[in-house]
Design an enzyme around this catalytic site. Structure first.
Site, PDB file in Angstrom:
ATOM      1  N   ILE A  39       0.974   1.865 -15.880  1.00 51.36           N
ATOM      2  CA  ILE A  39       0.534   3.205 -15.543  1.00 51.36           C
ATOM      3  C   ILE A  39      -0.218   3.216 -14.212  1.00 51.36           C
ATOM      4  O   ILE A  39      -0.764   2.187 -13.799  1.00 51.36           O
ATOM      5  CB  ILE A  39      -0.423   3.784 -16.634  1.00 51.36           C
ATOM      6  CG1 ILE A  39      -1.635   2.877 -16.827  1.00 51.36           C
ATOM      7  CG2 ILE A  39       0.306   4.020 -17.915  1.00 51.36           C
ATOM      8  CD1 ILE A  39      -2.676   3.414 -17.827  1.00 51.36           C
ATOM      9  N   LYS A  97       0.845  -1.195   0.000  1.00 49.11           N
ATOM     10  CA  LYS A  97       0.000   0.000   0.000  1.00 49.11           C
ATOM     11  C   LYS A  97       0.887   1.254   0.000  1.00 49.11           C
ATOM     12  O   LYS A  97       1.869   1.320   0.741  1.00 49.11           O
ATOM     13  CB  LYS A  97      -0.880  -0.034   1.249  1.00 49.11           C
ATOM     14  CG  LYS A  97      -1.695   1.214   1.501  1.00 49.11           C
ATOM     15  CD  LYS A  97      -2.873   1.347   0.559  1.00 49.11           C
ATOM     16  CE  LYS A  97      -3.493   2.730   0.663  1.00 49.11           C
ATOM     17  NZ  LYS A  97      -4.300   3.082  -0.512  1.00 49.11           N
ATOM     18  N   CYS A 114       0.135   9.338  -7.773  1.00 49.68           N
ATOM     19  CA  CYS A 114      -1.196   9.172  -7.190  1.00 49.68           C
ATOM     20  C   CYS A 114      -2.084  10.327  -7.658  1.00 49.68           C
ATOM     21  O   CYS A 114      -1.784  11.489  -7.384  1.00 49.68           O
ATOM     22  CB  CYS A 114      -1.160   9.142  -5.677  1.00 49.68           C
ATOM     23  SG  CYS A 114      -2.826   9.026  -4.982  1.00 49.68           S
ATOM     24  N   ASN A 125       6.052   0.723  -1.953  1.00 52.89           N
ATOM     25  CA  ASN A 125       5.465   1.845  -2.692  1.00 52.89           C
ATOM     26  C   ASN A 125       5.560   3.106  -1.835  1.00 52.89           C
ATOM     27  O   ASN A 125       4.910   3.213  -0.799  1.00 52.89           O
ATOM     28  CB  ASN A 125       4.011   1.527  -3.057  1.00 52.89           C
ATOM     29  CG  ASN A 125       3.429   2.519  -4.044  1.00 52.89           C
ATOM     30  OD1 ASN A 125       2.983   3.588  -3.656  1.00 52.89           O
ATOM     31  ND2 ASN A 125       3.440   2.174  -5.322  1.00 52.89           N
ATOM     32  N   LYS A 172       6.979   5.062 -10.567  1.00 51.31           N
ATOM     33  CA  LYS A 172       5.658   4.734 -11.109  1.00 51.31           C
ATOM     34  C   LYS A 172       5.023   5.971 -11.727  1.00 51.31           C
ATOM     35  O   LYS A 172       4.822   6.982 -11.061  1.00 51.31           O
ATOM     36  CB  LYS A 172       4.751   4.167 -10.010  1.00 51.31           C
ATOM     37  CG  LYS A 172       3.387   3.699 -10.516  1.00 51.31           C
ATOM     38  CD  LYS A 172       2.646   2.901  -9.456  1.00 51.31           C
ATOM     39  CE  LYS A 172       1.260   2.494  -9.950  1.00 51.31           C
ATOM     40  NZ  LYS A 172       0.538   1.690  -8.956  1.00 51.31           N
TER      41      LYS A 172
END
Lengths: 242, 301
Positions: B191, B45, B131, B100, B165
């Site tokens: 993506i 997460k 994000c 992450n 990312k």
């Protein structure tokens, strides 16, 4: 949690926009009342979470209201159709904390859970008082099930078209030593803010996964963020924030 | 016997199936469903320096073949993740994860990554500059100079391989990927989800409390595939393909586009066993398409 393809045994209209569906299961997956399952519907991406009204070794029954495209599609499904489901989700109610005279308050879609819970409490030798609330007479369901059980039962409608006029929170004036509730947020809030006895509430939230992965249904509690699907849906009344 | 092993920055994964961040929590709860050690890896997460509750509800909306999510990086903060979540994970998982890492400044990204870099269970750092659901957090994925700066700061403080990312919500994703590569990235993952929204016809208001979110799920697979193709042809570092993967065939297709591995996201939210199904289904799909060594198809398209 278990994934299973469940055959629809029955899907009938109970009252206005409200249906009862019974699905087959290979074995009992719901050891505690208040647990739920998540149904996969053809051509819809997310599963739909539902709580139970009744369950036995080989089948379980739930009540749903048509509120959107998914539940509309469900209302048109026939017996014999199979649906993929994740069974045995959530924590369920802890019966060990109940006093001998628990009050069960259910509103709208939350009433089915109270029927299931009442059955468990009766088995434990408790003396439940069940108070249910609907907006109008045409919405009433589960009355037959509740009247069949040896418990005290009070029916309320907001417009007074059946039973007592008003909200089921009026039953809080009856003697009770514990409170269980499931229903709309304002109902739960009213109970939490006016009733001093301890209890447990089952919450309803828009969910992504139903098993704790996406954090879509998180609420803030006295002990920090909690996922309604995985840490709940049942929470101690005292732990919730209003 | 087919060979599903792939190599990523010198580390060998048993297979290319990686559960994507935000769809697998911190992993240990999924271990009660199946042995999560069968996965190639998973990405935890998204984690920030401080604890976050995330966005107001509703933060989930449905779409055709997908889901629009606006969680807003709910997480207990990097120190709690390392001290509480990782020990729980390590009781049931003996491989390495992707950590992450999220932040609101280049320095915060670097600090979170630095702390994650020390954790045994972390094999790779995935710097989530993309994000879409947190104000101010996605600008790093839209500006090549900022993306490069974040990458450079993270690389300066970390030893483990760094994947950045990327967001699809840009005009030219290749320029961002190249900037990250210049900043020292060891790999690119892409993506993240696509800006999207739904409106409730009855209330006449957006379904999501913050109006907009990020679309993921099978609906975005062809878009992700195209971007993986473009980026993998431009950079010289490995690429992880993410976006709508649902079947073993999707894995093969994404690898033919240029991905060295794949992350599986939205499908974890509707099928908790999807990781297991993909791992077990991959060899059969490879045989069907005459693939004996998975590495041989990377970028063949």
């Amino acid at each position: 949690m278990k994934e299973e393809n469940c055959e629809i045994l029955e899907n009938v209209l109970l009252s206005e926009n409200t249906y009862r569906m019974t699905l087959r299961q290979q074995e009992e997956n719901f050891p505690r009342p208040g647990m739920f399952f998540a149904l996969s519907l053809p051509s819809f991406f997310l599963r739909r979470p539902f709580s139970l009204m009744d369950h036995h070794d080989s089948f379980f029954t739930f009540v749903y209201k048509v509120v959107g495209k998914g539940t509309k599609a469900m209302s048109e499904m026939r017996a014999g159709t199979s649906l993929n489901a994740l069974l045995g989700l959530g924590n369920g109610y802890d019966l060990s904390k109940s006093g001998d005279h628990p009050l069960l308050i259910g509103g709208g879609s939350g009433i089915g859970v109270m029927v299931d819970l009442a059955r468990f409490l009766l088995k434990e030798g408790k003396h439940p008082l069940v108070a249910v609330g609907f907006n109008r007479k045409v919405e009433i369901y589960a009355e037959e099930e509740l009247r069949k059980m040896s418990l005290s039962y009070r029916l309320f409608t907001v417009d007074g078209s059946a039973g007592e006029k008003g909200f089921p929170t009026l039953a809080l004036s009856s003697p009770h030593d514990y409170v269980y509730a499931c229903g709309p947020f304002p109902l739960l809030k009213a109970i939490a803010l006016t009733d001093p006895v301890p209890g447990q509430f089952s919450l309803e939230r828009r969910m992504g996964c139903g098993y704790g992965c996406c954090m879509g249904c998180t609420i803030e509690t006295k002990h920090g963020p909690r996922r309604v699907c995985k840490d709940g849906p049942v929470f101690e009344k005292e732990d919730l924030l209003w | 016997m087919v060979n599903t092993k792939i190599s990523l920055c010198g580390q060998i994964l048993d297979n290319p199936i990686i559960a994507a961040a935000g769809t697998f929590h911190y992993g240990y709860e999924m271990a009660s469903l199946y042995d999560i050690n069968m996965l190639g890896s998973f990405s935890c997460k998204g984690t920030t320096l401080e604890p976050r509750f995330g966005n107001p509800s509703p933060r989930i909306a449905e779409a055709k073949d997908g889901v629009i999510i606006s969680i807003g990086l709910e997480n207990p903060g990097v120190d709690a993740v390392i001290s509480t979540e990782f020990p729980r994970l390590q009781k049931v998982y003996h491989k390495k994860i992707f950590a992450n890492c999220c932040g609101f400044s280049p320095e915060e990204f670097a600090e979170v990554a630095y702390r994650m870099d020390q954790a045994d269970v972390v094999g790779f750092l995935e710097i989530n500059i993309s994000c879409p659901n947190v104000k101010g957090a996605s600008r790093f994925s839209c500006d090549p100079a900022l993306a490069k700066e974040v990458t450079r700061l993270v690389k300066a403080r970390c030893h483990k391989p760094v994947f950045v990312k990327l967001s699809p919500n840009v005009t030219d994703i290749v320029s961002i990927a190249l900037a990250c590569e210049e900043g020292g990235a060891d790999g690119i993952s892409l993506i993240n989800c696509i800006h999207a929204m739904r409106i409730d016809l009855k209330s006449r208001k957006p379904v999501l409390a913050l109006k907009k979110g990020g679309l993921s799920g099978p609906a975005i697979f062809p878009i992700a595939l195209r971007m993986v193709y473009d980026v993998s042809h431009a950079v010289h570092v490995p690429v992880i393909g993410i976006g709508g993967i649902e079947t073993p065939e999707d894995v093969l297709e994404m690898m033919m586009a240029g991905a060295s591995a794949v992350e599986v996201g939205a499908m974890n939210l509707v099928d908790p066993y999807i990781g297991k199904k993909l791992v077990l289904g991959l060899p059969e799909a490879m045989e069907r398409y005459g693939i004996s060594d998975l590495s041989s198809i990377i970028g063949v398209a």
